[in-house]
Scaffold this motif. Structure first.
Motif, PDB file in Angstrom:
ATOM      1  N   ALA A  29       4.952  -9.458  12.708  1.00  0.00           N
ATOM      2  CA  ALA A  29       4.718  -8.650  13.745  1.00  0.00           C
ATOM      3  C   ALA A  29       3.890  -8.415  12.981  1.00  0.00           C
ATOM      4  CB  ALA A  29       5.196  -7.854  14.949  1.00  0.00           C
ATOM      5  N   PHE A  30       3.828  -7.077  12.056  1.00  0.00           N
ATOM      6  CA  PHE A  30       2.751  -6.849  11.002  1.00  0.00           C
ATOM      7  C   PHE A  30       1.960  -7.489  10.582  1.00  0.00           C
ATOM      8  CE2 PHE A  30       2.311  -5.615   6.541  1.00  0.00           C
ATOM      9  CZ  PHE A  30       1.707  -4.066   6.744  1.00  0.00           C
ATOM     10  N   ASN A  31       2.246  -9.435  10.264  1.00  0.00           N
ATOM     11  CA  ASN A  31       0.739  -9.125   9.446  1.00  0.00           C
ATOM     12  C   ASN A  31       0.074 -10.068  11.038  1.00  0.00           C
ATOM     13  OD1 ASN A  31       1.687  -9.522   6.799  1.00  0.00           O
ATOM     14  ND2 ASN A  31       2.931 -11.169   7.413  1.00  0.00           N
ATOM     15  N   ALA A  32       0.719 -10.352  11.467  1.00  0.00           N
ATOM     16  CA  ALA A  32       0.010 -10.570  13.027  1.00  0.00           C
ATOM     17  C   ALA A  32      -0.664  -9.422  13.940  1.00  0.00           C
ATOM     18  CB  ALA A  32       0.785 -11.629  13.657  1.00  0.00           C
ATOM     19  N   ASN A  33      -0.178  -7.802  13.374  1.00  0.00           N
ATOM     20  CA  ASN A  33      -0.725  -7.089  14.150  1.00  0.00           C
ATOM     21  C   ASN A  33      -2.339  -6.455  13.276  1.00  0.00           C
ATOM     22  OD1 ASN A  33      -1.581  -4.520  15.405  1.00  0.00           O
ATOM     23  ND2 ASN A  33       0.295  -3.588  14.717  1.00  0.00           N
ATOM     24  N   PRO A  34      -3.431  -6.641  14.663  1.00  0.00           N
ATOM     25  CA  PRO A  34      -4.692  -6.695  13.877  1.00  0.00           C
ATOM     26  C   PRO A  34      -5.102  -5.148  13.796  1.00  0.00           C
ATOM     27  CG  PRO A  34      -4.975  -6.600  16.824  1.00  0.00           C
ATOM     28  CD  PRO A  34      -3.516  -7.024  16.342  1.00  0.00           C
ATOM     29  N   ALA A  35      -4.378  -4.393  13.734  1.00  0.00           N
ATOM     30  CA  ALA A  35      -4.212  -3.024  13.161  1.00  0.00           C
ATOM     31  C   ALA A  35      -4.002  -2.952  11.941  1.00  0.00           C
ATOM     32  CB  ALA A  35      -3.603  -1.772  14.207  1.00  0.00           C
ATOM     33  N   PRO A  36      -4.628  -2.386  11.172  1.00  0.00           N
ATOM     34  CA  PRO A  36      -4.735  -2.629   9.882  1.00  0.00           C
ATOM     35  C   PRO A  36      -3.650  -1.554   9.870  1.00  0.00           C
ATOM     36  CG  PRO A  36      -6.973  -1.538  10.207  1.00  0.00           C
ATOM     37  CD  PRO A  36      -6.156  -1.935  11.497  1.00  0.00           C
ATOM     38  N   GLY A  37      -2.239  -2.279   8.148  1.00  0.00           N
ATOM     39  CA  GLY A  37      -1.386  -1.543   7.702  1.00  0.00           C
ATOM     40  C   GLY A  37      -1.203  -2.281   7.002  1.00  0.00           C
TER      41      GLY A  37
ATOM     42  N   PHE B 278      -5.641  -4.618   7.070  1.00  0.00           N
ATOM     43  CA  PHE B 278      -6.631  -4.080   6.737  1.00  0.00           C
ATOM     44  C   PHE B 278      -7.499  -4.530   5.666  1.00  0.00           C
ATOM     45  CE2 PHE B 278      -6.522  -1.636   2.504  1.00  0.00           C
ATOM     46  CZ  PHE B 278      -6.179  -0.479   2.110  1.00  0.00           C
ATOM     47  N   LEU B 279      -6.968  -5.811   4.926  1.00  0.00           N
ATOM     48  CA  LEU B 279      -7.660  -6.083   3.718  1.00  0.00           C
ATOM     49  C   LEU B 279      -9.667  -6.908   4.835  1.00  0.00           C
ATOM     50  CD1 LEU B 279      -5.327  -8.769   2.817  1.00  0.00           C
ATOM     51  CD2 LEU B 279      -5.926  -7.526   1.785  1.00  0.00           C
ATOM     52  N   GLU B 280      -9.008  -6.825   5.924  1.00  0.00           N
ATOM     53  CA  GLU B 280     -10.527  -7.071   6.613  1.00  0.00           C
ATOM     54  C   GLU B 280     -11.663  -5.588   6.883  1.00  0.00           C
ATOM     55  OE1 GLU B 280      -9.367  -8.935  10.453  1.00  0.00           O
ATOM     56  OE2 GLU B 280      -9.441 -11.237   9.782  1.00  0.00           O
ATOM     57  N   MET B 281     -10.476  -4.545   7.222  1.00  0.00           N
ATOM     58  CA  MET B 281     -11.212  -2.700   7.075  1.00  0.00           C
ATOM     59  C   MET B 281     -11.681  -2.802   6.134  1.00  0.00           C
ATOM     60  SD  MET B 281      -9.391  -0.015   8.520  1.00  0.00           S
ATOM     61  CE  MET B 281      -8.540   0.315   7.305  1.00  0.00           C
ATOM     62  N   THR B 282     -11.368  -3.671   4.636  1.00  0.00           N
ATOM     63  CA  THR B 282     -11.696  -2.936   3.147  1.00  0.00           C
ATOM     64  C   THR B 282     -12.366  -3.482   2.450  1.00  0.00           C
ATOM     65  OG1 THR B 282      -9.179  -3.169   2.262  1.00  0.00           O
ATOM     66  CG2 THR B 282      -9.881  -0.848   3.478  1.00  0.00           C
ATOM     67  N   GLY B 283     -11.944  -4.440   2.784  1.00  0.00           N
ATOM     68  CA  GLY B 283     -12.564  -6.171   1.889  1.00  0.00           C
ATOM     69  C   GLY B 283     -11.396  -6.322   0.298  1.00  0.00           C
ATOM     70  N   PHE B 284     -10.492  -5.163   0.713  1.00  0.00           N
ATOM     71  CA  PHE B 284      -9.763  -5.877  -0.654  1.00  0.00           C
ATOM     72  C   PHE B 284      -9.490  -7.408  -0.460  1.00  0.00           C
ATOM     73  CE2 PHE B 284      -9.354  -0.667  -0.975  1.00  0.00           C
ATOM     74  CZ  PHE B 284     -10.600  -0.777  -2.093  1.00  0.00           C
ATOM     75  N   THR B 285      -9.121  -7.671  -1.496  1.00  0.00           N
ATOM     76  CA  THR B 285      -7.425  -8.921  -1.960  1.00  0.00           C
ATOM     77  C   THR B 285      -6.408  -8.155  -1.726  1.00  0.00           C
ATOM     78  OG1 THR B 285      -7.135  -9.140  -4.502  1.00  0.00           O
ATOM     79  CG2 THR B 285      -9.514 -10.277  -3.047  1.00  0.00           C
ATOM     80  N   ARG B 286      -5.426  -9.650  -1.356  1.00  0.00           N
ATOM     81  CA  ARG B 286      -4.137  -8.611  -1.015  1.00  0.00           C
ATOM     82  C   ARG B 286      -3.382  -8.260  -2.331  1.00  0.00           C
ATOM     83  NH1 ARG B 286      -0.728 -10.151   2.461  1.00  0.00           N
ATOM     84  NH2 ARG B 286      -2.247 -10.851   3.546  1.00  0.00           N
TER      85      ARG B 286
ATOM     86  N   ILE C  51     -11.338   6.689   3.229  1.00  0.00           N
ATOM     87  CA  ILE C  51     -10.530   5.137   2.543  1.00  0.00           C
ATOM     88  C   ILE C  51     -11.677   4.991   1.470  1.00  0.00           C
ATOM     89  CG2 ILE C  51      -8.241   5.438   3.362  1.00  0.00           C
ATOM     90  CD1 ILE C  51      -8.880   2.764   4.682  1.00  0.00           C
ATOM     91  N   PRO C  52     -11.213   4.320   0.488  1.00  0.00           N
ATOM     92  CA  PRO C  52     -12.339   3.812  -0.559  1.00  0.00           C
ATOM     93  C   PRO C  52     -12.614   2.569   0.077  1.00  0.00           C
ATOM     94  CG  PRO C  52     -10.504   4.025  -1.617  1.00  0.00           C
ATOM     95  CD  PRO C  52      -9.799   4.499  -0.613  1.00  0.00           C
ATOM     96  N   ILE C  53     -12.998   1.803   0.106  1.00  0.00           N
ATOM     97  CA  ILE C  53     -14.032   0.419   0.375  1.00  0.00           C
ATOM     98  C   ILE C  53     -14.243  -0.515  -0.786  1.00  0.00           C
ATOM     99  CG2 ILE C  53     -12.906   0.677   3.052  1.00  0.00           C
ATOM    100  CD1 ILE C  53     -16.109   0.678   3.168  1.00  0.00           C
ATOM    101  N   GLN C  54     -14.399  -1.557  -0.593  1.00  0.00           N
ATOM    102  CA  GLN C  54     -15.896  -2.102  -1.698  1.00  0.00           C
ATOM    103  C   GLN C  54     -16.504  -1.731  -1.146  1.00  0.00           C
ATOM    104  OE1 GLN C  54     -14.250  -3.501  -3.722  1.00  0.00           O
ATOM    105  NE2 GLN C  54     -13.250  -5.043  -3.232  1.00  0.00           N
ATOM    106  N   GLY C  55     -17.517  -0.761  -2.212  1.00  0.00           N
ATOM    107  CA  GLY C  55     -18.793  -0.205  -1.765  1.00  0.00           C
ATOM    108  C   GLY C  55     -18.935   0.798  -1.184  1.00  0.00           C
TER     109      GLY C  55
END
Length: 492
Positions: A147-155, A172-180, A220-224
């Motif tokens: 459920a945590f991984n499938a949830n579209p809400a960042p976590g 969270f990865l999509e929101m920030t552009g970071f990798t795991r 929160i910091p994101i890429q760029g």
């Protein structure tokens, strides 16, 4: 008296009866590897009914059951807990997945401990495998992970012990552009989760103390760059470790919209202030003026402090009170105002001929009215003077040539024409009545009494007539009618 303590001997049968009802599973193994006994809990954990289903010995057990660690690594020969006991090894809390050979559906998760019980001579007497069924806990954790991984809400999830992240979901990865790999293993402070938060110190204190972190805005910091979010923290346990689950609501879209709105409003008010045409903004609910530009103040001859915060009624801005009320009513009904003729009262006692347009607009979440005003006093004066001059000349044209007379007539029509002139057949019955009374020299009041209409309605009909025949004064309307042989209602 003999002071020695007589320790009672308890045989295996008595021990077996004592431990048979325990919730933990127990398997007793002889020194030669024979599986001697197991309680009911141990059999149920293996999904079997009888002791013989476990196998005759440790080797037979390995043929009947496949064991693997939680990372899916299979246990080889000599690595099974029963075999480690036979080798004289004791161990605590080894977690393995147990599958009847070839049956993935019956998989169970066991945490096992190995004990060696010695006899009076300190020789191994019996080997004990203690089993705790962890299947429900691991299934619940698996459901949570899914459920945590499938949830579209960042976590994010961090351990409370070292405040380092151990889980991150795709949202969270999509929101920030970071990798795991860039998130897992770093600390909350290294990520800068609360570094740009007004209540960041309080949030970090609550994190250190393992307390709930209520919703708060943070960058929160994101890429760029950075991203505006609402973040909250809730304490949870993951694999029996105290952790904190951070959830996020992305507010960056709202921030961009607010910035775009602010920039749009800034551009509007800059152009509003710098416009050479008089303009004003009022609230719709009470028509209190909230903004006026310099051109408006120059026109009416007042200072900004005298105008802002007051209504047109309080300022006695317009000569025709009923016309002003009519404009306000139409605006309340969401009817835009276009090119209405109004006379503005000036601070020096004079008046200005104005063309007024107005429309509703939402500014800073409030319903307002934007007023655009055109001062046509000089133009009207020039037009009137030209018409009067032409009319004076036209009173006696006997000494003019025909060509000059025709040109003067054309100039007179052009000077008084605002829109293409209509013909008599284009007039409504009411407009013909109004034109006839104008030709008879009737005032607005006399027309009102004759036609049983209000003075305001009479003015509206006159304005409609003027617009249709292309004139802006009574004399021009009379000339227009006579040039077309209009005899009025009396002649019909």
């Amino acid at each position: 008296m003999d002071d020695s303590v007589n320790i009672p001997k308890v045989n295996r049968l008595v021990l077996q009866n004592l431990i048979a009802g325990l919730s933990d599973g127990l398997i007793l193994l002889e020194n030669d590897g024979t599986i001697a006994w197991a309680n009911r809990a141990a059999l149920e954990m293996h999904r079997i009914e009888a002791l013989s289903d476990l196998g005759e010995n440790a080797v037979d057990y390995r043929r009947r059951f496949t064991l693997r660690y939680r990372n899916n690594h299979l246990l080889g020969e000599g690595q099974y807990p029963l075999e480690r006991l036979l080798a004289g090894e004791t161990f605590d809390e080894v977690t393995v997945e147990v599958l009847p050979s070839g049956d993935e559906a019956e998989s169970r998760v066991h945490t096992v401990r190995g004990l060696i019980l010695e006899d009076a001579g300190a020789k191994p007497d019996v080997l004990v495998l203690i089993i705790r069924d962890e299947t429900p806990r691991f299934e619940a954790e698996a459901r949570f992970e899914s459920a945590f991984n499938a949830n579209p809400a960042p976590g994010l999830i961090c351990r409370l012990e070292d405040e380092r992240f151990i889980r991150v979901n795709q949202g969270f990865l999509e929101m920030t552009g970071f990798t795991r790999e860039e998130i897992i293993g770093i600390s909350v402070e290294e990520l800068g989760l609360f570094s740009a938060c007004d209540t960041g110190e309080d949030a970090l204190k609550r994190l250190h103390e393992g307390r709930v972190i209520r919703q708060r805005e943070a960058l929160i910091p994101i890429q760029g760059g950075d991203r505006l979010v609402i973040v909250a923290g809730e304490t949870i346990a993951v694999a029996e470790e105290p952790c904190m689950l951070f959830t996020f609501a992305d507010l960056d879209g709202r921030r961009k919209a607010q910035n775009a709105l602010r920039q749009s409003e800034e551009r509007f008010f800059k152009s509003f202030r710098l416009s050479p045409a008089p303009a004003a903004v009022s609230r719709l609910e009470d028509f209190v003026l909230t903004e006026v530009n310099d051109a408006f103040l120059q026109l009416c001859g007042r200072k900004e402090a005298e105008v802002v915060g007051k209504t047109a009624s309080e300022l006695r801005l317009w000569e025709d009170v009923s016309a002003r009320r009519d404009l306000e009513k139409r605006l309340r009904d969401n009817i835009p105002i276009r090119n209405e003729n109004m006379r503005m009262k000036l601070s020096d006692g004079g008046a200005a001929e104005c063309i007024v347009s107005a429309e509703r607009a939402e500014i800073n979440d409030q319903q307002c009215v934007i007023w655009a005003i055109q001062d046509v006093t000089e133009r009207r004066r020039s037009e009137n003077e030209l018409i009067e001059a032409i009319e004076s000349v036209m009173t006696d044209t006997s000494w003019f040539s025909r060509t000059v007379v025709e040109r003067l007539a054309g100039m007179r029509q052009n000077a008084s024409r605002a829109t293409p002139s209509a013909s008599l057949k284009d007039l409504t019955d009411r407009e013909e009545e109004i034109l006839s009374l104008i030709c008879d020299g009737c005032s607005d009041k006399e027309m009102s009494e004759r036609l049983h209409l209000s003075k305001h309605t009479i003015r509206n009909h006159i304005a409609s007539l003027y617009g249709k025949i292309g004139v802006n004064r009574r004399t021009a309307a009379v000339i227009w009618a006579r040039e077309r042989g209009f005899a009025g209602r009396k002649g019909k």
